[in-house]
Write a protein that holds these residues in place. Structure first.
Motif, PDB file in Angstrom:
ATOM      1  N   ALA A  74       9.208  15.514  -9.222  1.00  0.00           N
ATOM      2  CA  ALA A  74       8.168  14.587  -8.768  1.00  0.00           C
ATOM      3  C   ALA A  74       8.793  13.330  -8.173  1.00  0.00           C
ATOM      4  N   ALA A  75       9.831  12.811  -8.813  1.00  0.00           N
ATOM      5  CA  ALA A  75      10.515  11.630  -8.285  1.00  0.00           C
ATOM      6  C   ALA A  75      11.182  11.948  -6.951  1.00  0.00           C
ATOM      7  N   GLY A  76      11.775  13.115  -6.844  1.00  0.00           N
ATOM      8  CA  GLY A  76      12.396  13.527  -5.586  1.00  0.00           C
ATOM      9  C   GLY A  76      11.389  13.641  -4.458  1.00  0.00           C
ATOM     10  N   GLU A  77      10.205  14.172  -4.765  1.00  0.00           N
ATOM     11  CA  GLU A  77       9.171  14.261  -3.745  1.00  0.00           C
ATOM     12  C   GLU A  77       8.741  12.866  -3.281  1.00  0.00           C
ATOM     13  N   SER A  78       8.599  11.944  -4.209  1.00  0.00           N
ATOM     14  CA  SER A  78       8.190  10.582  -3.848  1.00  0.00           C
ATOM     15  C   SER A  78       9.255   9.890  -3.008  1.00  0.00           C
ATOM     16  N   VAL A  79      10.487  10.000  -3.428  1.00  0.00           N
ATOM     17  CA  VAL A  79      11.582   9.362  -2.684  1.00  0.00           C
ATOM     18  C   VAL A  79      11.718   9.999  -1.305  1.00  0.00           C
ATOM     19  N   GLY A  80      11.626  11.313  -1.246  1.00  0.00           N
ATOM     20  CA  GLY A  80      11.707  12.008   0.039  1.00  0.00           C
ATOM     21  C   GLY A  80      10.582  11.598   0.974  1.00  0.00           C
TER      22      GLY A  80
ATOM     23  N   VAL B 277       0.834  -1.209   0.000  1.00  0.00           N
ATOM     24  CA  VAL B 277       0.000   0.000   0.000  1.00  0.00           C
ATOM     25  C   VAL B 277       0.866   1.255   0.000  1.00  0.00           C
ATOM     26  N   VAL B 278       1.922   1.249   0.783  1.00  0.00           N
ATOM     27  CA  VAL B 278       2.828   2.401   0.823  1.00  0.00           C
ATOM     28  C   VAL B 278       3.503   2.583  -0.531  1.00  0.00           C
ATOM     29  N   GLY B 279       3.954   1.507  -1.136  1.00  0.00           N
ATOM     30  CA  GLY B 279       4.586   1.588  -2.455  1.00  0.00           C
ATOM     31  C   GLY B 279       3.646   2.142  -3.507  1.00  0.00           C
ATOM     32  N   VAL B 280       2.423   1.658  -3.515  1.00  0.00           N
ATOM     33  CA  VAL B 280       1.431   2.165  -4.475  1.00  0.00           C
ATOM     34  C   VAL B 280       1.132   3.634  -4.192  1.00  0.00           C
ATOM     35  N   GLY B 281       1.067   3.998  -2.919  1.00  0.00           N
ATOM     36  CA  GLY B 281       0.823   5.393  -2.565  1.00  0.00           C
ATOM     37  C   GLY B 281       1.935   6.316  -3.023  1.00  0.00           C
ATOM     38  N   LEU B 282       3.181   5.865  -2.890  1.00  0.00           N
ATOM     39  CA  LEU B 282       4.306   6.684  -3.349  1.00  0.00           C
ATOM     40  C   LEU B 282       4.325   6.822  -4.870  1.00  0.00           C
ATOM     41  N   ILE B 283       3.988   5.755  -5.560  1.00  0.00           N
ATOM     42  CA  ILE B 283       3.911   5.822  -7.017  1.00  0.00           C
ATOM     43  C   ILE B 283       2.770   6.749  -7.439  1.00  0.00           C
ATOM     44  N   ALA B 284       1.645   6.650  -6.740  1.00  0.00           N
ATOM     45  CA  ALA B 284       0.518   7.536  -7.035  1.00  0.00           C
ATOM     46  C   ALA B 284       0.896   8.988  -6.779  1.00  0.00           C
ATOM     47  N   TRP B 285       1.633   9.247  -5.692  1.00  0.00           N
ATOM     48  CA  TRP B 285       2.056  10.613  -5.402  1.00  0.00           C
ATOM     49  C   TRP B 285       2.994  11.141  -6.495  1.00  0.00           C
ATOM     50  N   PHE B 286       3.839  10.277  -7.033  1.00  0.00           N
ATOM     51  CA  PHE B 286       4.701  10.677  -8.143  1.00  0.00           C
ATOM     52  C   PHE B 286       3.869  11.160  -9.333  1.00  0.00           C
TER      53      PHE B 286
ATOM     54  N   LEU C   9       1.814  14.941 -13.073  1.00  0.00           N
ATOM     55  CA  LEU C   9       0.776  15.245 -14.048  1.00  0.00           C
ATOM     56  C   LEU C   9      -0.203  16.320 -13.579  1.00  0.00           C
ATOM     57  N   LEU C  10      -0.622  16.273 -12.339  1.00  0.00           N
ATOM     58  CA  LEU C  10      -1.637  17.221 -11.879  1.00  0.00           C
ATOM     59  C   LEU C  10      -1.044  18.524 -11.356  1.00  0.00           C
TER      60      LEU C  10
END
Length: 57
Positions: A29-35, A6-15, A20-21
């Motif tokens: 966007a990748a930096g925000e997800s990794v952070g 769930v956390v992994g899917v959430g981080l990918i969704a946040w990316f 896009l939005l």
């Protein structure tokens, strides 16, 4: 295992949301997800340490 998925899917969704939005470029966007993932790991680590310390006393 379920929580990690769930956390992994959430981080990918946040990316994708950030990219896009919100109109960020791909690197930002990748930096925000990794952070965000690293902050979650830090919170879980501190929480586990506090819980383990409470069991010993």
């Amino acid at each position: 295992m379920v929580v990690a998925s769930v956390v992994g899917v959430g981080l990918i969704a946040w990316f994708f949301v950030a990219w896009l939005l919100l109109g960020r470029n791909v690197v930002d966007a990748a930096g925000e997800s990794v952070g965000s993932g690293l902050v979650l790991l830090l919170v879980v680590s501190i929480g586990a340490m506090v819980l383990k310390r409470g069991e010993k006393t």
